[in-house]
Motif scaffolding. Sequence first.
Motif, PDB file in Angstrom:
ATOM      1  N   VAL A  22       0.845  -1.196   0.000  1.00 51.95           N
ATOM      2  CA  VAL A  22       0.000   0.000   0.000  1.00 51.95           C
ATOM      3  C   VAL A  22       0.880   1.246   0.000  1.00 51.95           C
ATOM      4  CG1 VAL A  22      -1.930  -1.144   1.174  1.00 51.95           C
ATOM      5  CG2 VAL A  22      -0.261   0.168   2.510  1.00 51.95           C
ATOM      6  N   SER A  23       0.267   2.348  -0.368  1.00 55.18           N
ATOM      7  CA  SER A  23       0.937   3.640  -0.421  1.00 55.18           C
ATOM      8  C   SER A  23       0.292   4.570   0.600  1.00 55.18           C
ATOM      9  CB  SER A  23       0.787   4.215  -1.830  1.00 55.18           C
ATOM     10  OG  SER A  23       1.266   5.533  -1.887  1.00 55.18           O
ATOM     11  N   ASP A  24       1.116   5.166   1.454  1.00 59.52           N
ATOM     12  CA  ASP A  24       0.662   6.228   2.354  1.00 59.52           C
ATOM     13  C   ASP A  24       1.140   7.541   1.753  1.00 59.52           C
ATOM     14  OD1 ASP A  24      -0.468   4.560   4.381  1.00 59.52           O
ATOM     15  OD2 ASP A  24       1.533   4.192   5.172  1.00 59.52           O
ATOM     16  N   GLU A  25       0.233   8.504   1.610  1.00 58.43           N
ATOM     17  CA  GLU A  25       0.571   9.751   0.938  1.00 58.43           C
ATOM     18  C   GLU A  25       0.045  10.954   1.705  1.00 58.43           C
ATOM     19  OE1 GLU A  25      -0.685   9.593  -3.196  1.00 58.43           O
ATOM     20  OE2 GLU A  25      -0.219   7.455  -3.292  1.00 58.43           O
ATOM     21  N   PRO A  97      13.172  -5.169  -9.251  1.00 51.34           N
ATOM     22  CA  PRO A  97      13.082  -4.980  -7.790  1.00 51.34           C
ATOM     23  C   PRO A  97      12.470  -3.626  -7.437  1.00 51.34           C
ATOM     24  CG  PRO A  97      15.340  -5.499  -8.485  1.00 51.34           C
ATOM     25  CD  PRO A  97      14.536  -5.280  -9.722  1.00 51.34           C
ATOM     26  N   LEU A  98      11.803  -3.595  -6.293  1.00 43.94           N
ATOM     27  CA  LEU A  98      11.290  -2.319  -5.791  1.00 43.94           C
ATOM     28  C   LEU A  98      12.478  -1.517  -5.277  1.00 43.94           C
ATOM     29  CD1 LEU A  98       8.106  -3.453  -3.831  1.00 43.94           C
ATOM     30  CD2 LEU A  98       8.235  -2.462  -6.111  1.00 43.94           C
ATOM     31  N   GLU A  99      12.631  -0.307  -5.783  1.00 43.69           N
ATOM     32  CA  GLU A  99      13.773   0.529  -5.410  1.00 43.69           C
ATOM     33  C   GLU A  99      13.363   1.665  -4.491  1.00 43.69           C
ATOM     34  OE1 GLU A  99      16.087   1.774  -8.751  1.00 43.69           O
ATOM     35  OE2 GLU A  99      15.949  -0.176  -9.718  1.00 43.69           O
ATOM     36  N   VAL A 100      12.334   1.447  -3.717  1.00 39.98           N
ATOM     37  CA  VAL A 100      11.882   2.463  -2.774  1.00 39.98           C
ATOM     38  C   VAL A 100      11.979   1.889  -1.367  1.00 39.98           C
ATOM     39  CG1 VAL A 100      10.334   3.642  -4.374  1.00 39.98           C
ATOM     40  CG2 VAL A 100       9.467   1.731  -3.028  1.00 39.98           C
ATOM     41  N   GLU A 101      12.094   2.791  -0.421  1.00 32.21           N
ATOM     42  CA  GLU A 101      12.134   2.362   0.974  1.00 32.21           C
ATOM     43  C   GLU A 101      10.746   1.875   1.385  1.00 32.21           C
ATOM     44  OE1 GLU A 101      13.121   4.038   5.441  1.00 32.21           O
ATOM     45  OE2 GLU A 101      13.138   5.431   3.746  1.00 32.21           O
ATOM     46  N   ILE A 102      10.725   0.757   2.065  1.00 28.50           N
ATOM     47  CA  ILE A 102       9.482   0.214   2.614  1.00 28.50           C
ATOM     48  C   ILE A 102       9.509   0.496   4.118  1.00 28.50           C
ATOM     49  CG2 ILE A 102       8.085  -1.854   2.941  1.00 28.50           C
ATOM     50  CD1 ILE A 102       8.391  -1.108  -0.021  1.00 28.50           C
ATOM     51  N   VAL A 118       5.160   7.118   1.116  1.00 27.12           N
ATOM     52  CA  VAL A 118       5.909   5.956   1.576  1.00 27.12           C
ATOM     53  C   VAL A 118       5.083   4.707   1.281  1.00 27.12           C
ATOM     54  CG1 VAL A 118       7.254   7.135   3.372  1.00 27.12           C
ATOM     55  CG2 VAL A 118       5.014   6.171   3.944  1.00 27.12           C
ATOM     56  N   PHE A 119       5.753   3.585   1.272  1.00 29.80           N
ATOM     57  CA  PHE A 119       5.103   2.310   0.974  1.00 29.80           C
ATOM     58  C   PHE A 119       5.297   1.366   2.140  1.00 29.80           C
ATOM     59  CE2 PHE A 119       6.281   4.368  -2.933  1.00 29.80           C
ATOM     60  CZ  PHE A 119       5.111   4.308  -3.659  1.00 29.80           C
ATOM     61  N   ARG A 120       4.308   0.495   2.324  1.00 26.31           N
ATOM     62  CA  ARG A 120       4.417  -0.519   3.380  1.00 26.31           C
ATOM     63  C   ARG A 120       3.602  -1.739   2.982  1.00 26.31           C
ATOM     64  NH1 ARG A 120      -0.274   0.283   7.082  1.00 26.31           N
ATOM     65  NH2 ARG A 120      -1.297   2.159   6.313  1.00 26.31           N
ATOM     66  N   TRP A 121       3.936  -2.842   3.630  1.00 28.84           N
ATOM     67  CA  TRP A 121       3.232  -4.109   3.399  1.00 28.84           C
ATOM     68  C   TRP A 121       2.223  -4.318   4.515  1.00 28.84           C
ATOM     69  CZ3 TRP A 121       3.879  -6.498  -1.092  1.00 28.84           C
ATOM     70  CH2 TRP A 121       5.072  -6.309  -1.808  1.00 28.84           C
TER      71      TRP A 121
END
Length: 149
Positions: A22-25, A97-102, A118-121
């Motif tokens: 998911v994306s938190d914005e 690959p995902l190149e963003v900080e999780i 930001v992104f998180r699982w």
Amino acid sequence: MSPSKFNIRVYGILIQNQALLVSDEFRMGMRMTKLPGGGLEFGEGIEEGLKREWMEELRALIQVGPILYVNPFFQRSAFSKIEQVICLYYKVSCMSPLEVEIVEQPFDFMEEKEGAQVFRWIPLGSLTSDVFTFPIDKAMVTALKLHIA
């Protein structure tokens, strides 16, 4: 005032290790949790738009799979009274690959400013509609749970 424009949104559902990305914005002065994706641009195909959004947000090449959900109900935009929102949700897989900080915690921005993301699982076992901000995303969770059951 009745809507006079459509706002077509395309989102990718990425599930890995029994968790949903998911994306938190922070946009337009508000915090929101949604899936990676965004607005379709004129002259752009749906898959093309989804791939562009994922490249912009996550710098990731994706393969677009089957469509999993389209909202069957009317939804006025939370940001424009003249727009009706239509959301399309596709299963996606990453080709790079995902190149963003999780991050681990919701809204764990370095700085809460316009455009922060930001992104998180979220583990599928704890996924509820309450995680999401907008009504269409909330409705999508029910359909997603049926699909992955």
